[in-house]
Design an enzyme around this catalytic site. Structure first.
Site, mmCIF file in Angstrom:
data_model
loop_
_atom_site.group_PDB
_atom_site.id
_atom_site.type_symbol
_atom_site.label_atom_id
_atom_site.label_comp_id
_atom_site.label_asym_id
_atom_site.label_seq_id
_atom_site.Cartn_x
_atom_site.Cartn_y
_atom_site.Cartn_z
ATOM 1 C CG ASP A 18 -15.964 -41.688 2.856
ATOM 2 O OD1 ASP A 18 -17.025 -41.414 3.428
ATOM 3 O OD2 ASP A 18 -14.890 -41.827 3.490
ATOM 4 C CE LYS A 67 -17.927 -44.896 3.772
ATOM 5 N NZ LYS A 67 -18.760 -43.761 4.203
ATOM 6 C CE LYS A 102 -23.204 -41.674 7.971
ATOM 7 N NZ LYS A 102 -22.035 -41.170 7.211
ATOM 8 C CG ASN A 113 -17.496 -32.551 -0.292
ATOM 9 O OD1 ASN A 113 -18.375 -33.095 0.378
ATOM 10 N ND2 ASN A 113 -17.775 -31.778 -1.313
HETATM 11 N N1 GLU Z 1 -19.513 -41.137 2.215
HETATM 12 C C1 GLU Z 1 -20.674 -40.424 2.653
HETATM 13 C C2 GLU Z 1 -21.112 -40.950 3.990
HETATM 14 O O1 GLU Z 1 -20.288 -41.290 4.800
HETATM 15 C C3 GLU Z 1 -21.748 -40.382 1.585
HETATM 16 C C4 GLU Z 1 -22.229 -41.704 1.086
HETATM 17 C C5 GLU Z 1 -23.204 -41.650 -0.084
HETATM 18 O O2 GLU Z 1 -23.501 -40.563 -0.580
HETATM 19 O O3 GLU Z 1 -23.660 -42.735 -0.469
HETATM 20 O O4 GLU Z 1 -22.260 -41.005 4.345
#
Ligand code: GLU
Length: 447
Positions: free
Chosen positions: A168, A128, A116, A243
């Site tokens: 998240d 993560k 991603k 969100n």
């Molecule tokens: N938790 C979000 C994701 O799955 C955002 C992560 C972020 O902003 O670092 O991409």
């Protein structure tokens, strides 16, 4: 899905070495499914055990998080941070606080995050973290004490150039505030680039709150356009009401769509006349209450406690709740009801079987690692603002987000064509995301 023979031995070994982590296996299988195509054309990616290296996190941290509740009782939770791959930049990815969190969940999320973040085109690696802590029903003081304890261990592992966590599920502006406060105290340093999703007066970026949901809709719009469809007049179903869902609903309706359903973990709501977004924000962001409160106050909304949002006819489905929420049966119902587009707002909300059903029935499907990249992309824009001690306007930041999402779509579309899989956005996302990281790893040697 099928695993290519070039990587099947790696996959078998991965399953054995990472036993009891089905979500991690699933996320790897989805990428491996596309790798066969790239390896036939570019076999050099098989050299130096690159693929096995990519599947092994650079570092995995597990730590005890003790905290004291309002009655003085001591609770123990488990904290995680998986620093998966930093070939493209510092580890970047959210923290999830939810009782379902375990190492396998964080590894699946961290693995997806690598691709991603690569697709955003910005210099961020993948990571993560999170905890099995359940924020539901906790007081603000309990949340604060938990966040302080969590950061007391995490702070030594993160940094502007090392690892930049964000939110998240279960981690929003309130939690990022408590986490940043404790980081600043322990590090004796106002290093604003160490976390993203911060408050606007202390280093946060405009649009970060809206970014994942808005970005999802910008991406979906590009996908619709490529098939000569438009958002205006479309019937859209959204799952979730966190969100991502809230801002996807807001942007889709702004573009003239009618959002006919949303949900939370307790029930789902049918909204034939569209969603009152301001009321939904009040209930979810301010009151932190259930969707039944929405139904009690909104005209024409119907509460359902059985079935799911996927039972309703729609043109576009946006799963924005959590992993594996949309299974093969739900996918078949969507097909039967005439749905034409599915774009994931959550991380891996569709099961492998559901994706097979979409592909076999001509539903255009966008995987979350592409369509929900707007959140982390805007986090990278927040990092840019922090590094230059600047703050950008809403319009400028939103425009950057829009361009990033359009570029991600174009990149997927181009890559899928290049590898003879036109319109297969899973193949496009996996191959485009993979090649950039793999090339960087090759250039940087065996590490
Ligand atoms: N938790 C979000 C994701 O799955 C955002 C992560 C972020 O902003 O670092 O991409």
């Amino acid at each position: 899905m099928s695993i290519d023979s070039n990587v099947s031995a790696i996959y078998e070994k991965l399953i054995k070495r990472n036993a009891g982590e089905p979500e991690f296996h699933q996320a790897v299988a989805e990428v491996f499914d596309s790798l066969g195509i790239v390896l036939r054309k570019d076999p050099h990616y098989l050299e130096d055990n690159l693929i096995e290296r990519l599947c092994e996190p650079e570092r995995q941290l597990i730590f005890r998080v003790p905290w004291v509740d309002d009655q003085g009782r001591v609770h123990i939770n488990r904290g995680f941070r998986v620093q998966f791959n930093s070939a493209l930049g510092p580890y970047k990815g959210g923290l999830r606080f939810h009782p379902s969190v375990n190492l396998g969940i964080i590894k699946f999320l961290g693995f997806e995050q690598i691709f991603k973040n690569s697709l955003t085109g910005l210099p961020i690696g993948g990571g993560k973290g999170g905890s099995d802590f359940d924020p539901k029903g906790k007081s603000d003081m309990e949340i604060m004490r938990f966040c302080q304890s969590f950061m007391t261990e995490l702070f030594r592992h993160i940094g502007e150039y090392r690892d930049v966590p964000a939110g998240d599920i279960g981690v929003g502006g309130r939690e990022i505030g408590y986490l940043f406060g404790q980081y600043r105290r322990l590090a004796n340093n106002h290093e604003s680039g160490v976390l993203t999703g911060k408050g606007l007066t202390w280093g946060g970026s405009l649009v970060r709150t809206e970014a994942t949901g808005y970005g999802l809709v910008y991406f979906t719009l590009e996908m619709l356009r490529a098939h000569r469809q438009t958002m205006s007049g479309a019937k859209v179903t959204v799952s979730g009401s966190g969100n991502v869902a809230i801002y996807a609903i807001e942007k889709a309706q702004e573009m003239g769509a009618t959002v006919v359903a949303f949900s939370d973990s307790s029930a789902w709501v049918e909204t034939p006349n569209g969603v009152d977004v301001e009321l939904l924000k009040e209930i979810k962001e301010v009151r932190r209450a259930r969707v039944s409160e929405y139904v009690a106050e909104a005209e024409g909304a119907i509460l359902h406690t059985s079935g799911s949002v996927w039972d309703l006819p729609c043109d576009v489905a946006l799963p924005c709740a959590t992993q594996n929420e949309l299974d093969g049966d739900a996918a078949r119902t969507l097909v039967a009801n005439g749905c034409k587009f599915v774009a994931e707002g959550a991380n891996m909300p569709s099961t492998a079987e559901a994706i097979d059903v979409f592909r076999a029935n001509g539903i255009h499907f966008a995987p979350g690692k592409a369509s929900n990249a707007g959140g982390v992309a805007t986090s990278a824009l927040e990092m840019q603002q922090n590094a230059s001690r600047d703050s950008w306007t809403f319009e400028y930041t939103d425009d950057r987000l829009h361009k990033i999402m359009s570029n991600i779509f174009k990149n997927l579309d181009r890559t899928a064509k290049e590898y003879d899989h036109e319109h297969d956005y899973v193949v496009g996302a996996n191959i485009a995301g993979f090649k950039k990281v793999a090339d960087a790893m090759i250039h940087q040697g065996i590490i």
